[in-house]
Design a protein around this motif. Structure first.
Motif, PDB file in Angstrom:
ATOM      1  N   ALA A 176      -1.303  60.196 -20.102  1.00  0.00           N
ATOM      2  CA  ALA A 176      -2.646  60.785 -20.167  1.00  0.00           C
ATOM      3  C   ALA A 176      -3.023  61.100 -21.611  1.00  0.00           C
ATOM      4  CB  ALA A 176      -2.712  62.042 -19.320  1.00  0.00           C
ATOM      5  N   VAL A 177      -4.326  61.024 -21.892  1.00  0.00           N
ATOM      6  CA  VAL A 177      -4.850  61.334 -23.220  1.00  0.00           C
ATOM      7  C   VAL A 177      -5.874  62.457 -23.088  1.00  0.00           C
ATOM      8  CG1 VAL A 177      -6.106  60.484 -25.235  1.00  0.00           C
ATOM      9  CG2 VAL A 177      -4.474  58.990 -24.061  1.00  0.00           C
ATOM     10  N   LEU A 178      -5.615  63.589 -23.757  1.00  0.00           N
ATOM     11  CA  LEU A 178      -6.534  64.733 -23.747  1.00  0.00           C
ATOM     12  C   LEU A 178      -6.864  65.082 -25.184  1.00  0.00           C
ATOM     13  CD1 LEU A 178      -4.677  67.019 -21.164  1.00  0.00           C
ATOM     14  CD2 LEU A 178      -6.465  65.340 -20.703  1.00  0.00           C
ATOM     15  N   SER A 179      -8.158  65.205 -25.479  1.00  0.00           N
ATOM     16  CA  SER A 179      -8.553  65.470 -26.857  1.00  0.00           C
ATOM     17  C   SER A 179      -9.819  66.314 -26.890  1.00  0.00           C
ATOM     18  CB  SER A 179      -8.783  64.151 -27.599  1.00  0.00           C
ATOM     19  OG  SER A 179      -9.120  64.388 -28.948  1.00  0.00           O
ATOM     20  N   GLY A 180      -9.841  67.302 -27.788  1.00  0.00           N
ATOM     21  CA  GLY A 180     -11.028  68.119 -27.991  1.00  0.00           C
ATOM     22  C   GLY A 180     -11.411  68.139 -29.452  1.00  0.00           C
ATOM     23  N   GLN A 181     -12.237  69.110 -29.831  1.00  0.00           N
ATOM     24  CA  GLN A 181     -12.642  69.287 -31.209  1.00  0.00           C
ATOM     25  C   GLN A 181     -12.243  70.682 -31.665  1.00  0.00           C
ATOM     26  OE1 GLN A 181     -16.860  68.598 -31.267  1.00  0.00           O
ATOM     27  NE2 GLN A 181     -16.684  66.452 -30.661  1.00  0.00           N
ATOM     28  N   TYR A 182     -12.164  70.880 -32.978  1.00  0.00           N
ATOM     29  CA  TYR A 182     -11.750  72.196 -33.476  1.00  0.00           C
ATOM     30  C   TYR A 182     -12.701  73.286 -32.986  1.00  0.00           C
ATOM     31  CZ  TYR A 182     -10.257  75.928 -36.564  1.00  0.00           C
ATOM     32  OH  TYR A 182      -9.794  77.134 -37.040  1.00  0.00           O
ATOM     33  N   VAL A 215       5.857  67.427 -31.586  1.00  0.00           N
ATOM     34  CA  VAL A 215       5.006  68.620 -31.559  1.00  0.00           C
ATOM     35  C   VAL A 215       4.629  68.976 -32.990  1.00  0.00           C
ATOM     36  CG1 VAL A 215       4.827  71.046 -30.910  1.00  0.00           C
ATOM     37  CG2 VAL A 215       6.166  69.477 -29.494  1.00  0.00           C
ATOM     38  N   GLU A 216       3.324  69.098 -33.248  1.00  0.00           N
ATOM     39  CA  GLU A 216       2.858  69.413 -34.593  1.00  0.00           C
ATOM     40  C   GLU A 216       1.735  70.443 -34.540  1.00  0.00           C
ATOM     41  OE1 GLU A 216       0.779  67.261 -38.514  1.00  0.00           O
ATOM     42  OE2 GLU A 216       1.269  66.085 -36.734  1.00  0.00           O
ATOM     43  N   ASN A 217       1.854  71.476 -35.379  1.00  0.00           N
ATOM     44  CA  ASN A 217       0.787  72.468 -35.540  1.00  0.00           C
ATOM     45  C   ASN A 217       0.329  73.022 -34.183  1.00  0.00           C
ATOM     46  OD1 ASN A 217      -0.772  73.773 -37.626  1.00  0.00           O
ATOM     47  ND2 ASN A 217      -2.578  72.809 -36.731  1.00  0.00           N
ATOM     48  N   SER A 218       1.279  73.438 -33.372  1.00  0.00           N
ATOM     49  CA  SER A 218       0.967  73.884 -32.014  1.00  0.00           C
ATOM     50  C   SER A 218       1.769  75.129 -31.651  1.00  0.00           C
ATOM     51  CB  SER A 218       1.264  72.766 -31.007  1.00  0.00           C
ATOM     52  OG  SER A 218       0.411  71.655 -31.214  1.00  0.00           O
ATOM     53  N   ILE A 219       1.324  75.797 -30.594  1.00  0.00           N
ATOM     54  CA  ILE A 219       1.993  76.985 -30.071  1.00  0.00           C
ATOM     55  C   ILE A 219       2.437  76.688 -28.644  1.00  0.00           C
ATOM     56  CG2 ILE A 219       1.703  79.404 -29.427  1.00  0.00           C
ATOM     57  CD1 ILE A 219      -0.349  79.651 -31.673  1.00  0.00           C
ATOM     58  N   LEU A 220       3.737  76.789 -28.394  1.00  0.00           N
ATOM     59  CA  LEU A 220       4.294  76.557 -27.066  1.00  0.00           C
ATOM     60  C   LEU A 220       4.845  77.867 -26.516  1.00  0.00           C
ATOM     61  CD1 LEU A 220       6.338  73.234 -27.545  1.00  0.00           C
ATOM     62  CD2 LEU A 220       3.869  73.539 -27.265  1.00  0.00           C
ATOM     63  N   PHE A 221       4.364  78.253 -25.344  1.00  0.00           N
ATOM     64  CA  PHE A 221       4.850  79.448 -24.669  1.00  0.00           C
ATOM     65  C   PHE A 221       6.136  79.123 -23.910  1.00  0.00           C
ATOM     66  CE2 PHE A 221       0.605  80.625 -25.727  1.00  0.00           C
ATOM     67  CZ  PHE A 221       0.527  82.014 -25.672  1.00  0.00           C
ATOM     68  N   PRO A 222       6.823  80.134 -23.361  1.00  0.00           N
ATOM     69  CA  PRO A 222       8.103  79.884 -22.690  1.00  0.00           C
ATOM     70  C   PRO A 222       7.994  78.872 -21.543  1.00  0.00           C
ATOM     71  CG  PRO A 222       7.838  82.228 -23.089  1.00  0.00           C
ATOM     72  CD  PRO A 222       6.535  81.584 -23.455  1.00  0.00           C
ATOM     73  N   GLY A 223       9.036  78.055 -21.403  1.00  0.00           N
ATOM     74  CA  GLY A 223       9.148  77.156 -20.252  1.00  0.00           C
ATOM     75  C   GLY A 223       8.387  75.859 -20.349  1.00  0.00           C
ATOM     76  N   VAL A 224       7.834  75.523 -21.512  1.00  0.00           N
ATOM     77  CA  VAL A 224       7.062  74.283 -21.663  1.00  0.00           C
ATOM     78  C   VAL A 224       8.015  73.090 -21.781  1.00  0.00           C
ATOM     79  CG1 VAL A 224       5.510  72.995 -23.190  1.00  0.00           C
ATOM     80  CG2 VAL A 224       5.063  75.412 -22.685  1.00  0.00           C
ATOM     81  N   ALA A 263       2.348  61.051 -22.974  1.00  0.00           N
ATOM     82  CA  ALA A 263       1.028  61.693 -22.981  1.00  0.00           C
ATOM     83  C   ALA A 263       0.646  62.057 -24.415  1.00  0.00           C
ATOM     84  CB  ALA A 263       1.036  62.934 -22.111  1.00  0.00           C
ATOM     85  N   TYR A 264      -0.673  62.174 -24.663  1.00  0.00           N
ATOM     86  CA  TYR A 264      -1.169  62.493 -26.011  1.00  0.00           C
ATOM     87  C   TYR A 264      -2.165  63.637 -25.906  1.00  0.00           C
ATOM     88  CZ  TYR A 264      -3.520  62.054 -30.524  1.00  0.00           C
ATOM     89  OH  TYR A 264      -4.053  62.300 -31.766  1.00  0.00           O
ATOM     90  N   GLY A 293       8.422  60.635 -25.854  1.00  0.00           N
ATOM     91  CA  GLY A 293       7.290  59.864 -26.344  1.00  0.00           C
ATOM     92  C   GLY A 293       5.960  60.586 -26.278  1.00  0.00           C
ATOM     93  N   ALA A 294       5.933  61.802 -25.750  1.00  0.00           N
ATOM     94  CA  ALA A 294       4.685  62.581 -25.691  1.00  0.00           C
ATOM     95  C   ALA A 294       4.377  63.164 -27.062  1.00  0.00           C
ATOM     96  CB  ALA A 294       4.796  63.694 -24.663  1.00  0.00           C
ATOM     97  N   SER A 295       3.101  63.335 -27.351  1.00  0.00           N
ATOM     98  CA  SER A 295       2.661  63.866 -28.643  1.00  0.00           C
ATOM     99  C   SER A 295       1.702  65.017 -28.412  1.00  0.00           C
ATOM    100  CB  SER A 295       1.985  62.759 -29.457  1.00  0.00           C
ATOM    101  OG  SER A 295       1.543  63.250 -30.706  1.00  0.00           O
ATOM    102  N   VAL A 296       2.013  66.187 -28.996  1.00  0.00           N
ATOM    103  CA  VAL A 296       1.179  67.378 -28.863  1.00  0.00           C
ATOM    104  C   VAL A 296       0.828  67.860 -30.261  1.00  0.00           C
ATOM    105  CG1 VAL A 296       1.045  69.747 -28.025  1.00  0.00           C
ATOM    106  CG2 VAL A 296       2.269  68.021 -26.687  1.00  0.00           C
ATOM    107  N   LYS A 297      -0.488  67.878 -30.574  1.00  0.00           N
ATOM    108  CA  LYS A 297      -0.946  68.285 -31.899  1.00  0.00           C
ATOM    109  C   LYS A 297      -2.036  69.341 -31.769  1.00  0.00           C
ATOM    110  CE  LYS A 297      -0.315  63.605 -33.827  1.00  0.00           C
ATOM    111  NZ  LYS A 297      -1.009  62.490 -34.532  1.00  0.00           N
ATOM    112  N   ASN A 298      -2.020  70.313 -32.671  1.00  0.00           N
ATOM    113  CA  ASN A 298      -3.127  71.279 -32.801  1.00  0.00           C
ATOM    114  C   ASN A 298      -3.503  71.901 -31.457  1.00  0.00           C
ATOM    115  OD1 ASN A 298      -3.497  70.380 -35.605  1.00  0.00           O
ATOM    116  ND2 ASN A 298      -4.356  68.535 -34.688  1.00  0.00           N
TER     117      ASN A 298
END
Length: 383
Positions: free
Chosen positions: A365-371, A316-325, A348-349, A330-335
């Motif tokens: 699964a791969v999910l990606s957006g833009q700033y 987990v990098e540069n992210s906000i996780l609410f309770p219960g996540v 998952a990415y 091997g999963a990667s969560v960024k921004n």
């Protein structure tokens, strides 16, 4: 401030928050890992000595009302003739000379439908505030300034300069004031990107005498020229003494997915988090039973806010996780902003993503957006 009635206006808020407000109002949108947007308005009122608050609710306020309850978690004690009450939306038609006409949706209609309540109130002044604008303010100072200035209405504003590039102002009004702080004009302004010229941005917050508010509502409904109270005020600046009162601290206007994401990411910058967290103990929210966060020995968390009750086995990098996540191996969560009880399965990415509550991201699964345009997933979705 027993002579001041707090009023949170949900009827005059820009609602461009996409799927986040499909089944909830703006006020109920989660923010910063543990809050709802309405928490800041309620906390400001409570900390300013306002004990009685009414909510101008819209048709999507069910989850908000469950969150707020009677207001005790914000120090608004209903047993002391205070607490939180709700003015529900009412369909209304006006009889004209020819036939009935259905009025357009707006806060004037809502206020007009509850005139009997406003007339029965004992408070002399009303402090009207939004839920979609986050700021800290001592309203007692604002009311004192209102009384000393001789103004009929006092509005809260923020003077923006190039230093405030993080503000990401969407839909707002720019106020022009004379040398004495009186508002002489108000013009719509919009900034899709964080590039700002110096402006005085209206924060949708005002102090107004209750009888003047009633008078404006009645006259405006008879003329039928406007559907929003603020537009009535702007149209009569030559006749109504409107004074500006400056707010010098952190602000965030939540009127789009882009602004919500930008403000969330700004919190993860050292200066942004510092600005937001000043006097954090004075911001209240509904009390929930907290569980311990579990991080696997292979988990890695960098520059992130992780709320209690999360289970992390991945990155987990540069992210906000609410309770219960839950973040699988091997999963990667960024921004990203991951709301309550989401499950990110193994490998998952995610990058530049907003997940509403209880979303399941399947293995690999791969999910990606833009700033400027993050990927947004609806509540309880499976991706």
């Amino acid at each position: 401030m027993k002579d001041v009635l707090g009023m949170i206006n949900l009827m005059d808020e820009q609602d461009d928050l996409s799927t986040l407000t499909r089944n909830r109002c703006v006020a109920a949108v989660p923010f910063a890992g543990k809050y709802r947007l309405v928490d800041f308005a309620l906390s400001n009122m409570s900390n300013s000595g306002i004990q009685k608050v009414v909510v101008l609710a819209n048709e999507k306020a069910e989850s908000l009302l469950e969150h707020v309850g009677d207001g005790q978690d914000w120090g608004l004690d209903a047993s002391l003739e205070g607490g939180v009450s709700v003015l529900a939306p009412v369909a209304l038609r006006i009889d004209t000379a020819d036939n009935f006409r259905t009025l357009e949706h707006g806060d004037l209609l809502h206020l007009y439908s509850h005139l009997d309540y406003l007339k029965s109130c004992q408070e002399t002044y009303i402090l009207l505030a939004p839920s979609s604008v986050i700021y800290r303010s001592n309203f007692e100072n604002m009311v004192d300034y209102h009384l000393s200035s001789g103004a009929e209405i006092t509005v809260l504003y923020k003077h923006l300069t190039e230093i405030d590039r993080h503000a990401h102002i969407g839909h707002a009004y720019n106020l022009e004031m004379n040398d004495h702080g009186r508002v002489v004009s108000a013009s719509p302004t919009y900034h899709a990107l964080p590039s700002l010229a110096p402006q005085n941005i209206d924060l949708d917050t005002m102090v107004i005498e209750r009888r003047l508010l009633i008078d404006l509502i009645e006259k405006s409904m008879k003329s039928g020229s406007e559907i929003y109270l603020k537009n009535v005020i702007w149209a009569h600046l030559a006749d109504i003494h409107v004074q500006g009162f400056a707010n010098h601290g952190y602000i965030a206007i939540m009127d789009s997915i882009d602004s919500y994401y930008a403000h969330s990411m700004h919190l993860l910058q050292p200066q942004g988090w510092k600005q937001f967290m000043i006097n954090q103990e004075s911001v209240y929210t509904r009390k929930e039973e907290e569980q311990q966060t579990a991080c696997h020995q292979q988990a890695l968390v960098r520059n992130s806010f992780v709320a209690p009750g999360c289970r992390i086995e991945g990155y987990v990098e540069n992210s906000i996780l609410f309770p219960g996540v839950t973040i699988g191996s091997g999963a990667s969560v960024k921004n990203s902003v991951i709301m309550h009880d989401c499950i990110i399965e193994a490998s998952a990415y995610l990058d530049r993503v907003i997940l509403d509550k209880q979303v399941v991201v399947e293995k690999g699964a791969v999910l990606s957006g833009q700033y400027a345009h993050p990927f947004v997933a609806e509540k309880s979705g499976v991706l």
